[in-house]
Scaffold this active site. Sequence first.
Site, PDB file in Angstrom:
ATOM      1  N   TYR A 289       0.866  -1.185   0.000  1.00 26.32           N
ATOM      2  CA  TYR A 289       0.000   0.000   0.000  1.00 26.32           C
ATOM      3  C   TYR A 289       0.902   1.234   0.000  1.00 26.32           C
ATOM      4  O   TYR A 289       1.692   1.417   0.930  1.00 26.32           O
ATOM      5  CB  TYR A 289      -0.875   0.025   1.246  1.00 26.32           C
ATOM      6  CG  TYR A 289      -1.784  -1.181   1.384  1.00 26.32           C
ATOM      7  CD1 TYR A 289      -3.111  -1.136   0.933  1.00 26.32           C
ATOM      8  CD2 TYR A 289      -1.314  -2.366   1.956  1.00 26.32           C
ATOM      9  CE1 TYR A 289      -3.945  -2.241   1.053  1.00 26.32           C
ATOM     10  CE2 TYR A 289      -2.148  -3.472   2.070  1.00 26.32           C
ATOM     11  CZ  TYR A 289      -3.457  -3.406   1.619  1.00 26.32           C
ATOM     12  OH  TYR A 289      -4.278  -4.492   1.734  1.00 26.32           O
ATOM     13  N   HIS A 300      -6.876   0.206  -2.263  1.00 23.52           N
ATOM     14  CA  HIS A 300      -6.546  -1.054  -2.911  1.00 23.52           C
ATOM     15  C   HIS A 300      -5.021  -1.211  -2.853  1.00 23.52           C
ATOM     16  O   HIS A 300      -4.299  -0.242  -3.041  1.00 23.52           O
ATOM     17  CB  HIS A 300      -7.044  -0.895  -4.350  1.00 23.52           C
ATOM     18  CG  HIS A 300      -6.794  -2.046  -5.233  1.00 23.52           C
ATOM     19  ND1 HIS A 300      -7.497  -3.213  -5.134  1.00 23.52           N
ATOM     20  CD2 HIS A 300      -5.927  -2.207  -6.254  1.00 23.52           C
ATOM     21  CE1 HIS A 300      -7.075  -4.045  -6.067  1.00 23.52           C
ATOM     22  NE2 HIS A 300      -6.123  -3.460  -6.764  1.00 23.52           N
ATOM     23  N   LYS A 331      -3.434  -5.919  -9.712  1.00 23.36           N
ATOM     24  CA  LYS A 331      -2.195  -5.473  -9.087  1.00 23.36           C
ATOM     25  C   LYS A 331      -1.066  -5.708 -10.075  1.00 23.36           C
ATOM     26  O   LYS A 331      -1.229  -6.429 -11.055  1.00 23.36           O
ATOM     27  CB  LYS A 331      -1.927  -6.256  -7.802  1.00 23.36           C
ATOM     28  CG  LYS A 331      -3.074  -6.159  -6.788  1.00 23.36           C
ATOM     29  CD  LYS A 331      -2.762  -6.891  -5.506  1.00 23.36           C
ATOM     30  CE  LYS A 331      -4.010  -7.153  -4.685  1.00 23.36           C
ATOM     31  NZ  LYS A 331      -4.788  -5.937  -4.342  1.00 23.36           N
TER      32      LYS A 331
END
Lengths: 358, 358
Positions: A289, A300, A331
């Site tokens: 993060y 997210h 991702k």
Amino acid sequence: MALEGRFETDDGVVYVGGDARQRYHDSRGYGYPLEGNEIALAPVEAAHLLYRGDLEAIVDAASGERLRFREFVAREPGEGFGVRFLVYADLRSRGFYLSPAAEPWVPDPPGGEVDFAVFPRGKGPGDGKIAYALRIVGERTDIPAAELREGVLAVVDEESEITYFEIGRRNPSGTSGSDAALPDGCEADLLADRVVVWEPPLDLYERTFYGQPLEGREYDEPTLQCSLLEAAYLAERGAIDLEPEMVRERGREVEGERFDRRLTVYTELRERGVVPKTGYKFGADFRTYADVESVENLGHSELLVRVHPADYVFEPRDLALDVRLAHGVRKTMVFALVGDGTDRSDAIEWWSLERLTP
Amino acid sequence: MALEGRFETDDGVVYVGGDARQRYHDSRGYGYPLEGNEIALAPVEAAHLLYRGDLEAIVDAASGERLRFREFVAREPGEGFGVRFLVYADLRSRGFYLSPAAEPWVPDPPGGEVDFAVFPRGKGPGDGKIAYALRIVGERTDIPAAELREGVLAVVDEESEITYFEIGRRNPSGTSGSDAALPDGCEADLLADRVVVWEPPLDLYERTFYGQPLEGREYDEPTLQCSLLEAAYLAERGAIDLEPEMVRERGREVEGERFDRRLTVYTELRERGVVPKTGYKFGADFRTYADVESVENLGHSELLVRVHPADYVFEPRDLALDVRLAHGVRKTMVFALVGDGTDRSDAIEWWSLERLTP
């Protein structure tokens, strides 16, 4: 009328005369020009012209044998011919021109383990621009980490389907809280392969996102469970009252040398303002993060990070699995390669891999 | 008023008197009843009661020391105490009762590597029904394939999050075309690690789904590229004119002993009416189609199959990656464990793993 080529096995090149230069090179990006109208073709280029019916046949200069597509291909002219041909044909069918990454096909070829220079769509070998360097491997070919280059990797699987990966540098950075916010000497116990921190300030979890509250307790004084990595980092900074070396020692006991590598990457990420949490559910070392203000408003996670030693050897199948999973959860897959540089930030190389549709 | 327990380190059990039976066992499924109102608690059960504040403290029978939750937990009473406690607490918070999978907690405990018997929601230890056998491991604990059992596996990751997997038997079967439809002796060439079949009947691809057409050729006489597995299977049945042993030999050269294992599974799937195609893009050995009538109307592939030797040892992190990816693409992850039974169908054990939310 289709032309014929002449295959010189000594130099591994196919020569075509007649109006070949105009027909194949100037208008369609095959080969490189020689004197007059003659051109020279790499075997994959020649095979592609045969395959398309644009070349009638290729004559073996030594034996005089006349080779059609099947006979020419069966000779496997050059290492990795099969997979190179498949990718060459695939990219041409997608509207790209590409040349072997070698002189004289391209004047200033990209270095390293590169097979082709792919030109920007609509451009060819004479236009002086390269869109990317392309490396081609079969799914069974191992890839040493030291061979990673910025560019595109094409992997041909056992059933001849092709996957493209874009390889790039990726330096993680973020704005998450600094060490200044850490508490001082919270009580903690080392249990088997995790650490319990007894009633630390709420912010340790809520703002800086260390640990995981033990369920069902009062939320305004959480009991936090921390991973050994988190605990080693916190102990080093005096935030919990455990000996840092004791925690690291336990880490090595349960994970071996992998623990120190992961701690190097964990620490570097934290110092770059990025919060690493376990990537276990994604089969990775960390999910990260970049901008944590509070756990309540957690965004997210952006990256999945897998930690490897700098001399690691990748298997394409594992790459496919990692990149596919990362893509599926929106991702980016990042590999942190840890060498033995003395300075931590020098010791880590960061690479991203993403699926690409050319 | 909260009761106190008495911890006998010799038998590793906590005894509670007073009205414990009614309070903890009969109404809330903790422990097993002894004479009168006394009950015996496993350490995780006792820890949970301490944690909830239902037990005041536990007295160490040997030393007389009075232990609260922190002190009791710090002793790690029993192997794997930490992860067992986390899962015990999680399932209780989800409304399940569970008991150690051992007598006298449950009368007829499930065999094998099992930690807890989990009762159906609303039921307890006295009701004679078990919903499933639960095994608990930390993410760093390896799991030998021979230890797989039908039931549920809980994996506790390094940050103490829990993932549940349902483990079951899965015998693939389907209705896809049989060998009767195969052609006879098609011309084929073995290239490096794949095979080209020259202009076979269209049905070889279109109906029975072997190979992959070479792009850009006329579709009514496709040139097919086959994997070495497909080619070994087809050669064995005389459908292509290559020596089966030559193809298998090449397979072993490029893949080692893995090739024979995969061929065993490939062959078994085909004979069960299931079409295996490469699972490379999913990091697996195969994706499978149970009911292929034509490639044009191909459905969704149902399974991802990973082939391992019967003595394989799983790492939970790899399981997490495989199962998560399969879930993300709406397929079921299946492991085919290949032993050295002489009969092929006996040689393979099929196991499915799926994520479970209790």
